[in-house]
Design an enzyme around this catalytic site. Structure first.
Site, PDB file in Angstrom:
ATOM      1  N   ASN A   1      56.630  64.063  55.970  1.00 37.15           N
ATOM      2  CA  ASN A   1      56.199  65.011  56.994  1.00 37.15           C
ATOM      3  C   ASN A   1      55.509  66.181  56.284  1.00 37.15           C
ATOM      4  O   ASN A   1      56.058  66.731  55.320  1.00 37.15           O
ATOM      5  CB  ASN A   1      57.403  65.517  57.795  1.00 37.15           C
ATOM      6  CG  ASN A   1      58.050  64.410  58.602  1.00 37.15           C
ATOM      7  OD1 ASN A   1      57.374  63.482  59.052  1.00 37.15           O
ATOM      8  ND2 ASN A   1      59.359  64.482  58.778  1.00 37.15           N
TER       9      ASN A   1
ATOM     10  N   CYS B   1      64.701  77.979  47.864  1.00 40.96           N
ATOM     11  CA  CYS B   1      64.416  76.647  48.392  1.00 40.96           C
ATOM     12  C   CYS B   1      65.689  75.804  48.447  1.00 40.96           C
ATOM     13  O   CYS B   1      66.377  75.633  47.439  1.00 40.96           O
ATOM     14  CB  CYS B   1      63.359  75.988  47.511  1.00 40.96           C
ATOM     15  SG  CYS B   1      63.137  74.244  47.853  1.00 40.96           S
TER      16      CYS B   1
ATOM     17  N   HIS C   1      59.803  71.835  50.272  1.00 37.58           N
ATOM     18  CA  HIS C   1      59.855  71.220  48.933  1.00 37.58           C
ATOM     19  C   HIS C   1      59.601  69.742  49.212  1.00 37.58           C
ATOM     20  O   HIS C   1      60.401  69.107  49.921  1.00 37.58           O
ATOM     21  CB  HIS C   1      61.239  71.457  48.310  1.00 37.58           C
ATOM     22  CG  HIS C   1      61.428  70.878  46.937  1.00 37.58           C
ATOM     23  ND1 HIS C   1      61.939  71.612  45.886  1.00 37.58           N
ATOM     24  CD2 HIS C   1      61.216  69.634  46.448  1.00 37.58           C
ATOM     25  CE1 HIS C   1      62.018  70.845  44.804  1.00 37.58           C
ATOM     26  NE2 HIS C   1      61.593  69.627  45.124  1.00 37.58           N
TER      27      HIS C   1
ATOM     28  N   ASP D   1      70.181  61.755  53.417  1.00 37.73           N
ATOM     29  CA  ASP D   1      69.848  62.752  54.429  1.00 37.73           C
ATOM     30  C   ASP D   1      71.116  63.072  55.243  1.00 37.73           C
ATOM     31  O   ASP D   1      71.867  62.173  55.622  1.00 37.73           O
ATOM     32  CB  ASP D   1      68.731  62.226  55.351  1.00 37.73           C
ATOM     33  CG  ASP D   1      68.092  63.339  56.162  1.00 37.73           C
ATOM     34  OD1 ASP D   1      66.914  63.639  55.931  1.00 37.73           O
ATOM     35  OD2 ASP D   1      68.791  63.909  57.042  1.00 37.73           O
TER      36      ASP D   1
ATOM     37  N   CYS E   1      65.604  72.868  45.932  1.00 36.16           N
ATOM     38  CA  CYS E   1      65.799  73.328  44.545  1.00 36.16           C
ATOM     39  C   CYS E   1      67.272  73.608  44.291  1.00 36.16           C
ATOM     40  O   CYS E   1      67.800  73.281  43.218  1.00 36.16           O
ATOM     41  CB  CYS E   1      64.964  74.575  44.266  1.00 36.16           C
ATOM     42  SG  CYS E   1      63.214  74.241  43.957  1.00 36.16           S
TER      43      CYS E   1
ATOM     44  N   THR F   1      60.359  70.683  57.816  1.00 34.67           N
ATOM     45  CA  THR F   1      61.246  71.840  57.940  1.00 34.67           C
ATOM     46  C   THR F   1      61.660  72.393  56.579  1.00 34.67           C
ATOM     47  O   THR F   1      62.085  73.540  56.492  1.00 34.67           O
ATOM     48  CB  THR F   1      62.510  71.490  58.739  1.00 34.67           C
ATOM     49  OG1 THR F   1      63.207  70.442  58.075  1.00 34.67           O
ATOM     50  CG2 THR F   1      62.166  71.046  60.156  1.00 34.67           C
TER      51      THR F   1
ATOM     52  N   GLY G   1      56.569  68.238  61.745  1.00 34.17           N
ATOM     53  CA  GLY G   1      58.023  68.169  61.645  1.00 34.17           C
ATOM     54  C   GLY G   1      58.579  68.515  60.284  1.00 34.17           C
ATOM     55  O   GLY G   1      59.776  68.320  60.039  1.00 34.17           O
TER      56      GLY G   1
ATOM     57  N   HIS H   1      59.382  66.045  49.971  1.00 34.12           N
ATOM     58  CA  HIS H   1      60.421  65.017  49.974  1.00 34.12           C
ATOM     59  C   HIS H   1      59.928  63.790  50.704  1.00 34.12           C
ATOM     60  O   HIS H   1      59.302  63.896  51.760  1.00 34.12           O
ATOM     61  CB  HIS H   1      61.719  65.541  50.623  1.00 34.12           C
ATOM     62  CG  HIS H   1      61.509  66.189  51.949  1.00 34.12           C
ATOM     63  ND1 HIS H   1      61.007  67.482  52.076  1.00 34.12           N
ATOM     64  CD2 HIS H   1      61.684  65.741  53.211  1.00 34.12           C
ATOM     65  CE1 HIS H   1      60.908  67.784  53.346  1.00 34.12           C
ATOM     66  NE2 HIS H   1      61.298  66.733  54.070  1.00 34.12           N
TER      67      HIS H   1
ATOM     68  N   HIS I   1      60.985  60.640  52.827  1.00 35.65           N
ATOM     69  CA  HIS I   1      62.066  60.026  53.601  1.00 35.65           C
ATOM     70  C   HIS I   1      61.992  58.516  53.358  1.00 35.65           C
ATOM     71  O   HIS I   1      60.947  57.905  53.643  1.00 35.65           O
ATOM     72  CB  HIS I   1      61.876  60.251  55.099  1.00 35.65           C
ATOM     73  CG  HIS I   1      61.987  61.672  55.547  1.00 35.65           C
ATOM     74  ND1 HIS I   1      63.127  62.178  56.131  1.00 35.65           N
ATOM     75  CD2 HIS I   1      61.094  62.692  55.527  1.00 35.65           C
ATOM     76  CE1 HIS I   1      62.930  63.447  56.456  1.00 35.65           C
ATOM     77  NE2 HIS I   1      61.707  63.787  56.107  1.00 35.65           N
TER      78      HIS I   1
HETATM   79  P1  AMP Z   1      61.615  67.365  57.137  1.00 32.26           P
HETATM   80  O1  AMP Z   1      61.930  67.654  58.574  1.00 32.26           O
HETATM   81  O2  AMP Z   1      60.638  66.235  56.918  1.00 32.26           O
HETATM   82  O3  AMP Z   1      61.243  68.622  56.357  1.00 32.26           O
HETATM   83  O4  AMP Z   1      62.953  66.799  56.502  1.00 32.26           O
HETATM   84  C1  AMP Z   1      64.020  67.607  56.109  1.00 32.26           C
HETATM   85  C2  AMP Z   1      65.212  66.712  56.083  1.00 32.26           C
HETATM   86  O5  AMP Z   1      66.216  67.329  55.322  1.00 32.26           O
HETATM   87  C3  AMP Z   1      65.807  66.432  57.475  1.00 32.26           C
HETATM   88  O6  AMP Z   1      65.785  65.026  57.729  1.00 32.26           O
HETATM   89  C4  AMP Z   1      67.236  66.993  57.374  1.00 32.26           C
HETATM   90  O7  AMP Z   1      68.182  66.192  58.055  1.00 32.26           O
HETATM   91  C5  AMP Z   1      67.456  66.987  55.871  1.00 32.26           C
HETATM   92  N1  AMP Z   1      68.427  67.966  55.381  1.00 32.26           N
HETATM   93  C6  AMP Z   1      68.480  69.293  55.697  1.00 32.26           C
HETATM   94  N2  AMP Z   1      69.485  69.890  55.009  1.00 32.26           N
HETATM   95  C7  AMP Z   1      70.044  68.907  54.237  1.00 32.26           C
HETATM   96  C8  AMP Z   1      71.130  68.893  53.314  1.00 32.26           C
HETATM   97  N3  AMP Z   1      71.838  70.009  53.017  1.00 32.26           N
HETATM   98  N4  AMP Z   1      71.442  67.716  52.726  1.00 32.26           N
HETATM   99  C9  AMP Z   1      70.753  66.592  53.017  1.00 32.26           C
HETATM  100  N5  AMP Z   1      69.712  66.546  53.868  1.00 32.26           N
HETATM  101  C10 AMP Z   1      69.367  67.690  54.476  1.00 32.26           C
HETATM  102 ZN    ZN Z   2      62.144  73.637  45.878  1.00 33.88          ZN
END
Ligand code: AMP
Ligand code: ZN
Length: 112
Positions: A88, A7, A99, A33, A10, A96, A94, A101, A103
């Site tokens: 999300n 992950c 884990h 982000d 993680c 991706t 959306g 999170h 926003h």
């Molecule tokens: P989601 O699309 O809601 O799953 O949000 C995932 C978020 O993680 C997106 O807004 C990405 O820009 C952000 N993201 C992906 N990789 C990283 C990273 N290494 N550091 C900080 N944010 C990240």
């Molecule tokens: Zn995780």
């Protein structure tokens, strides 16, 4: 290998992948982000791995409430207290990274 071993968040929490830390306590971590959608765009995550907000709510509602408080704290410190909080949930919404999170979007007047 558990789900958490592979992950991204993680690994960020463990310090194996760099991040720009905004806030940390015993249970919770927050970082900028990488692809901000507002002037301030912070992700808040529980240190324990849950796939999404519904799993977190079922397993640890106090941590979900704590995440809302951390969001308020960040918006108080860095703006005048206004913020948008988004989870999300599911590929078609959306999500991706699986884990959970939050926003936190703040730092400017947000479009509706
Ligand atoms: P989601 O699309 O809601 O799953 O949000 C995932 C978020 O993680 C997106 O807004 C990405 O820009 C952000 N993201 C992906 N990789 C990283 C990273 N290494 N550091 C900080 N944010 C990240
Ligand atoms: Zn995780």
């Amino acid at each position: 290998m558990s789900e958490a071993d592979d992950c991204l968040f993680c690994k960020i929490i463990a310090g194996q992948i760099p991040s720009s830390k905004v806030y940390e306590d015993d249970t919770t971590y927050a970082f900028n982000d990488i692809n901000p959608k507002a002037k301030i765009h912070v992700l808040i995550v529980p240190k324990k791995h849950y796939a999404n907000v519904a799993e977190l709510a079922a397993a640890d509602p106090a941590e979900l409430a704590h995440i809302a408080e951390v969001a308020q704290h960040i918006a108080d410190e860095r703006f005048h207290g206004a913020f948008r909080l988004v989870f999300n949930t599911g590929l078609d919404a959306g999500q991706t990274v699986f884990h959970v999170h939050a926003h936190v979007l703040t730092g400017e007047v947000l479009d509706e």
